[in-house]
Enzyme design. Structure first.
Site, PDB file in Angstrom:
ATOM      1  N   LYS A  28      52.134 -33.461  21.280  1.00 55.71           N
ATOM      2  CA  LYS A  28      51.044 -34.334  19.954  1.00 55.71           C
ATOM      3  C   LYS A  28      51.638 -35.181  19.981  1.00 55.71           C
ATOM      4  O   LYS A  28      52.327 -36.244  19.304  1.00 55.71           O
ATOM      5  CB  LYS A  28      50.144 -33.074  19.467  1.00 55.71           C
ATOM      6  CG  LYS A  28      50.410 -31.357  19.987  1.00 55.71           C
ATOM      7  CD  LYS A  28      49.595 -31.084  19.277  1.00 55.71           C
ATOM      8  CE  LYS A  28      49.231 -29.894  19.764  1.00 55.71           C
ATOM      9  NZ  LYS A  28      48.863 -28.598  19.884  1.00 55.71           N
ATOM     10  N   GLU A  44      43.619 -23.175  27.859  1.00 58.73           N
ATOM     11  CA  GLU A  44      43.745 -23.065  26.608  1.00 58.73           C
ATOM     12  C   GLU A  44      42.658 -22.869  24.806  1.00 58.73           C
ATOM     13  O   GLU A  44      41.401 -23.510  24.538  1.00 58.73           O
ATOM     14  CB  GLU A  44      44.525 -24.708  25.385  1.00 58.73           C
ATOM     15  CG  GLU A  44      45.052 -25.062  26.525  1.00 58.73           C
ATOM     16  CD  GLU A  44      46.444 -26.164  25.194  1.00 58.73           C
ATOM     17  OE1 GLU A  44      47.875 -25.845  25.008  1.00 58.73           O
ATOM     18  OE2 GLU A  44      45.649 -26.924  25.355  1.00 58.73           O
ATOM     19  N   ASN A  53      54.379 -29.632  24.680  1.00 54.38           N
ATOM     20  CA  ASN A  53      53.085 -30.463  24.537  1.00 54.38           C
ATOM     21  C   ASN A  53      53.438 -31.177  22.882  1.00 54.38           C
ATOM     22  O   ASN A  53      53.214 -30.435  21.725  1.00 54.38           O
ATOM     23  CB  ASN A  53      51.350 -30.096  24.356  1.00 54.38           C
ATOM     24  CG  ASN A  53      50.400 -31.329  23.561  1.00 54.38           C
ATOM     25  OD1 ASN A  53      51.111 -32.248  23.470  1.00 54.38           O
ATOM     26  ND2 ASN A  53      49.375 -31.000  23.564  1.00 54.38           N
ATOM     27  N   GLU A  56      42.090 -30.736  21.093  1.00 55.35           N
ATOM     28  CA  GLU A  56      42.139 -32.408  19.924  1.00 55.35           C
ATOM     29  C   GLU A  56      41.466 -33.326  20.515  1.00 55.35           C
ATOM     30  O   GLU A  56      40.162 -33.628  19.285  1.00 55.35           O
ATOM     31  CB  GLU A  56      43.518 -31.922  19.710  1.00 55.35           C
ATOM     32  CG  GLU A  56      43.300 -30.857  19.206  1.00 55.35           C
ATOM     33  CD  GLU A  56      45.316 -30.415  19.389  1.00 55.35           C
ATOM     34  OE1 GLU A  56      45.830 -31.671  20.212  1.00 55.35           O
ATOM     35  OE2 GLU A  56      45.440 -29.780  18.814  1.00 55.35           O
ATOM     36  N   SER A  76      50.026 -20.884  21.142  1.00 56.95           N
ATOM     37  CA  SER A  76      50.819 -20.076  20.442  1.00 56.95           C
ATOM     38  C   SER A  76      51.892 -19.658  21.149  1.00 56.95           C
ATOM     39  O   SER A  76      51.871 -18.283  20.578  1.00 56.95           O
ATOM     40  CB  SER A  76      49.524 -19.608  18.866  1.00 56.95           C
ATOM     41  OG  SER A  76      49.119 -19.952  18.556  1.00 56.95           O
ATOM     42  N   HIS A 112      42.528 -32.395  26.504  1.00 57.13           N
ATOM     43  CA  HIS A 112      43.193 -31.520  25.328  1.00 57.13           C
ATOM     44  C   HIS A 112      41.857 -31.307  24.676  1.00 57.13           C
ATOM     45  O   HIS A 112      41.285 -32.569  24.324  1.00 57.13           O
ATOM     46  CB  HIS A 112      44.383 -31.614  25.314  1.00 57.13           C
ATOM     47  CG  HIS A 112      44.543 -31.016  24.076  1.00 57.13           C
ATOM     48  ND1 HIS A 112      44.288 -30.417  22.612  1.00 57.13           N
ATOM     49  CD2 HIS A 112      45.933 -29.496  24.263  1.00 57.13           C
ATOM     50  CE1 HIS A 112      44.821 -29.180  21.928  1.00 57.13           C
ATOM     51  NE2 HIS A 112      46.237 -29.383  23.431  1.00 57.13           N
ATOM     52  N   GLY A 122      47.378 -22.844  18.186  1.00 54.97           N
ATOM     53  CA  GLY A 122      47.810 -23.498  16.271  1.00 54.97           C
ATOM     54  C   GLY A 122      47.895 -22.637  15.181  1.00 54.97           C
ATOM     55  O   GLY A 122      48.248 -22.213  14.245  1.00 54.97           O
TER      56      GLY A 122
HETATM   57  P1  PGA Z   1      50.674 -24.283  20.165  1.00 56.26           P
HETATM   58  O1  PGA Z   1      48.883 -26.103  21.058  1.00 56.26           O
HETATM   59  O2  PGA Z   1      50.918 -24.448  21.093  1.00 56.26           O
HETATM   60  O3  PGA Z   1      50.552 -25.057  18.713  1.00 56.26           O
HETATM   61  O4  PGA Z   1      49.312 -23.314  19.754  1.00 56.26           O
HETATM   62  C1  PGA Z   1      49.474 -25.743  22.294  1.00 56.26           C
HETATM   63  C2  PGA Z   1      48.060 -26.841  22.134  1.00 56.26           C
HETATM   64  O5  PGA Z   1      47.243 -27.500  21.614  1.00 56.26           O
HETATM   65  O6  PGA Z   1      48.244 -27.203  23.673  1.00 56.26           O
END
Ligand code: PGA
Length: 252
Positions: free
Chosen positions: A24, A173, A22, A111, A211, A109, A179
């Site tokens: 983003k 997640e 991903n 976010e 992460s 997601h 992150g």
């Molecule tokens: P990350 O993001 O691996 O940077 O924690 C995962 C995600 O948000 O899909």
């Protein structure tokens, strides 16, 4: 609801693991080429589906580059609308994303749930629309804090899933892990996996995201029944993402 032909293909090839990148809101034309270049000698395993979710504007370019090579890489969009051909400025429908090369689409997601106030009901509508356009939805779920509230996670899964179909993927997640470098233990992932599987059905692939890195990915993938990983930050470093894919290629 009829399964997307791509989901039929995924099932036919007996995919056992997914590694989904991903990006983003990161990347560039140059980065698309660099990333794909890293896979030119990669030994693709038909049981491991590697999927890249770049920003939608790069899908067509990546689709072309993949088509001209022997790379077995699927493409995913990062979001779609819950309807097609409606007067909403600036949005992209599942049908359009399919047309430019996506096979999957991420929906829900955290976010987007947080920044765009997307409820699980809206996420479920997007998942339905994805299936109608023959895209496989990768539905993201997960609690905010460390504690897993079984009832809340079950409700989130049930409301976010499409109606009358099991042709989708779940990405579990937990928000605190995204992150941050903080990763749940194997036992915590296993606990969440069993709650999600009980809610959506045993046959639905369930991935872990938050992460994931080349350092922790082998331990995460050793959780029994886990269907793969969704990788954010580490997928932006080509060497790290390649390493994660190599680890996913190792026998279960
Ligand atoms: P990350 O993001 O691996 O940077 O924690 C995962 C995600 O948000 O899909």
């Amino acid at each position: 609801m009829k399964s997307p032909e791509d989901m039929e293909e995924v099932m036919e090839t007996c995919v056992q693991r997914f590694v989904v990148a991903n990006w983003k809101m990161h990347g560039s034309w140059q980065f698309c080429d660099v990333l794909l270049g890293c896979f030119s000698d990669f030994a693709f395993d038909p049981t491991v589906e590697i999927v890249i979710a770049p920003p939608a504007v790069y899908l067509a370019r990546m689709k072309n580059a993949i088509a001209q090579s022997n790379m077995r890489i699927g493409l995913s969009a990062q979001n779609c609308t819950s309807a097609d051909s409606i007067p909403v400025t600036g949005e992209l429908s599942a049908r359009m994303l399919k047309e430019v090369g996506a096979k999957y689409v991420l929906v829900g997601h955290s976010e987007r749930r947080i920044l765009h106030s997307e409820s699980s009901k809206i996420v479920g509508m997007k998942a339905n629309e994805a299936l109608r356009s023959r895209l496989v939805p990768i539905i993201c779920v997960g609690q905010n804090g460390r504690r897993i509230d079984k009832d809340a996670l079950t409700k989130q899964c049930r409301e976010s899933m499409p109606i009358n179909s099991h042709d989708f993927i779940i990405a579990y997640e937990p928000v605190y892990a995204i992150g941050t470098g903080v990763v749940p233990s194997k036992d915590e992932i296993a606990e969440a996996l069993s709650v999600v599987k009980a809610a959506v059905g045993d046959a639905v692939p369930v991935l872990y995201g938050g992460s994931v890195s080349p350092v922790n990915c082998s331990e995460i993938l050793s959780v029994e029944g886990l269907g793969g990983v969704l990788v954010g930050g580490a997928s932006l470093d080509p060497a790290s993402f390649l390493r994660i894919c190599e680890i996913a290629n190792l026998p279960v």
